[in-house]
Design a protein around this motif. Structure first.
Motif: not given
Length: 440
Positions: A105, A109, A215, A217, A358
Motif C-alpha cells: 500500500e 503511493k 482504494k 481506481n 484516494y
C-alpha cells in the motif's frame, strides 16, 4: 466483520469488552513483521543453492510470470505452505500478509526516483509507474527471466538478497532500491548475465496504526470529503505524537512530474501542546522531522506541489466537535479546513496539485512506548460524506478497506489487520467509522 461492512455480532461478543476496547486475539504477533524476512527466510529459500527449487514450488502453486507479485508468492516457496515451521518463525509467518499489505500500500503511493535505473537491468531507462510496480517487475525478471549459469538450463531464478533497514528517524515512508550483480564470467546469453538481485527495503519508524482506505481506481477526482468527530480524552503524556484525520491523496503515474501528495485537516496531539487542529499538504517526497514539530503559531504557505505546507494551529479541548473538510473550490484549487463552532478555521488552499482520488481515514502515531494508554481509547468518525466529479451533486458510498485478522480457508493466509493497533468498524452504509483500540 460481515461482508457488507457491518459488525458481526458473534465477533463482538468474543472480542469486545464493556469499556469498548477490542481484545486483541493475537497479542504477541504484532512485534514481528517483514524486518525478520532476510535472516529468517530469504537466505534459506532464495539463495544461489535454493532458489531453483523454490521457483519450481512457486510455479507449481500456479504463479506465472504475469501473475507474480512481490509478497504474494513467498509462502509458496516452501514445500508445505500451510506449515509455519517451514519458515523457521511462526510469528513471521502469521504476520506476513499484514506486513506485505502495509508495504505494498505504501510503495504504490511512491513515485520512482528518476535518477535511478528502472527495474529491468537490460533496459534501465524504462521506468515503472510507481515504486511497487518497479519491485514487482524486478522480482518477475529475477525469478522467471534470469538463470544461474551452472544450474539446469530449464531452471529459472537467480539469487535474491533482501536487506531491511529501519528509518533513521520517525517516518511512515517505505523506500525500495534494487541492484543487479553481473555474473563474473560475463556470459554472452543475457539470461545468464546477472546472478543476484539485491532488494533494500527501508521500513517506517511509526506511521498509520488505524486505517480505513477506499482504494478507488476510477478516473474521477473527489470534490468534497467531510468527517465529523469529537476531540477524545487526552492520552497519557508519554511524549507520543498523534495525528487523527480524514484525507485525500493523489497517486503517482508514469511520466508524471508533480509528486503525489495528501491534503488533510488534522487533529494532532503532542505532550507540549495538547490537542490542536491544523491543515497539512504533504507531498510524497517530503520527510518531516517529528522531533521538531512546527510551533502552534508556525505557518508554511503553499507555494508549489513539490513543497509541503501547513496552517497555524488552533488549540482544542476534549469534547469539541470538529468537521474536517476537503473540497475542490471555484473549479481551480483544493482547500482543507475545519468547521469548529460554526466557523471555518485552519484553511489551506492548494492550487495546481494532482487530482485527489484516494480517500483515507487514519490514526497516525510516532514515538510510542509499549503502553496502549499512549493512544486514544475510542474514536468515531461520523457523517463521512464523499462527492466525486463524475457524480455531481450526489454523495457516493465509500468502499472502505479496514483489514481482517481472519485465517483463510486455505490455511495459508492469515489476514491483513494484525499489525494495526486499532480495529476499524464501518457502519451506517459506511458513513461512520469506529476506531477501537486493541488490548494486549
Amino acid at each position: 466483520m460481515a461482508k457488507d461492512g457491518t459488525e458481526d455480532k458473534k465477533d463482538k461478543t468474543k472480542n469486545e469488552t464493556a469499556d469498548n476496547s477490542y481484545v486483541d486475539p493475537n497479542p504477541n504477533l504484532r512485534a514481528a513483521g517483514y524486518e525478520a524476512y532476510p535472516a529468517k527466510f530469504s537466505s534459506n529459500f532464495f539463495s544461489a543453492t535454493t532458489v531453483a527449487k523454490s521457483v519450481k514450488n512457486i510455479k507449481a502453486a500456479g504463479f506465472t510470470r504475469d501473475s507474480l507479485l512481490w509478497g504474494y508468492y513467498q509462502k509458496y516457496a516452501v514445500d508445505d505452505p500451510t506449515d509455519p515451521n517451514e519458515w523457521g518463525d511462526a510469528t513471521l509467518y502469521q504476520n506476513w500478509e499484514s506486513s506485505i499489505d502495509e508495504a505494498r500500500e505504501a510503495l504504490r503511493k511512491m513515485p520512482v526516483d528518476r535518477n535511478l535505473p528502472g527495474p529491468d537491468p537490460d533496459n534501465p531507462t524504462a521506468r515503472a509507474g510507481n515504486v511497487l510496480e518497479h519491485l514487482d517487475t524486478a522480482v518477475r525478471i529475477a525469478l522467471f527471466d534470469k538463470h544461474l549459469l551452472n544450474n539446469d538450463p530449464m531452471d529459472s531464478g537467480i539469487e535474491i538478497e533482501v536487506v531491511v533497514k529501519p528509518q533513521a528517524q520517525s517516518s511512515r515512508r517505505h523506500k525500495i532500491t534494487t541492484t543487479w550483480r553481473e555474473e563474473a564470467s560475463n556470459p554472452p546469453d543475457p539470461k545468464y548475465k546477472y546472478d543476484r538481485l539485491t532488494i533494500v527495503m527501508t521500513c517506517p519508524f511509526g506511521g498509520w496504526i488505524g486505517t480505513a482506505i477506499w482504494k478507488y481506481n476510477g478516473p474521477s477526482r473527489f470534490t468534497r470529503f467531510t468527517a465529523t468527530y469529537t476531540v477524545p480524552d487526552p492520552p497519557k503524556k508519554s511524549g507520543q505524537i498523534l495525528f487523527l484525520f480524514n484525507g485525500l491523496e493523489s497517486m503517482p503515474a508514469r511520466g508524471q512530474i508533480k509528486p503525489p501528495a495528501i491534503l488533510q485537516p488534522v487533529l494532532q496531539w503532542t505532550q507540549k501542546d495538547g490537542w490542536a487542529i491544523r491543515s497539512w499538504y504533504v507531498p510524497s517526497t517530503y520527510t518531516p522531522s517529528f522531533d521538531q514539530m512546527p510551533e502552534l503559531d508556525s505557518e508554511l504557505s503553499f507555494t508549489k506541489p513539490e513543497n509541503p505546507a501547513w496552517t497555524t494551529a488552533t488549540k482544542v479541548t476534549k469534547g469539541d466537535v470538529l468537521t474536517g473538510v476537503i473540497e475542490w473550490v471555484n473549479n481551480q484549487a483544493y482547500q482543507s479546513s475545519f468547521l469548529l463552532g460554526g466557523k471555518t478555521v485552519a484553511a489551506l488552499l492548494a492550487p495546481n496539485i494532482l487530482p485527489l482520488t484516494y480517500p483515507v481515514c487514519v490514526i497516525e502515531a510516532y514515538r510510542l512506548s509499549n503502553k496502549r494508554d499512549d493512544l486514544v481509547g475510542l474514536l468515531t468518525m461520523d457523517g463521512l460524506t464523499l462527492f466525486r466529479e463524475d457524480v455531481p451533486g450526489t454523495p457516493v458510498q465509500a468502499n472502505w478497506e479496514v483489514g481482517t485478522e481472519t485465517v483463510s480457508n486455505d490455511k495459508v493466509h492469515q489476514g491483513t489487520g494484525r499489525l494495526q493497533l486499532y480495529k476499524v468498524v464501518p457502519s451506517n452504509k459506511n458513513t461512520t467509522l469506529t476506531f477501537i483500540r486493541k488490548k494486549k
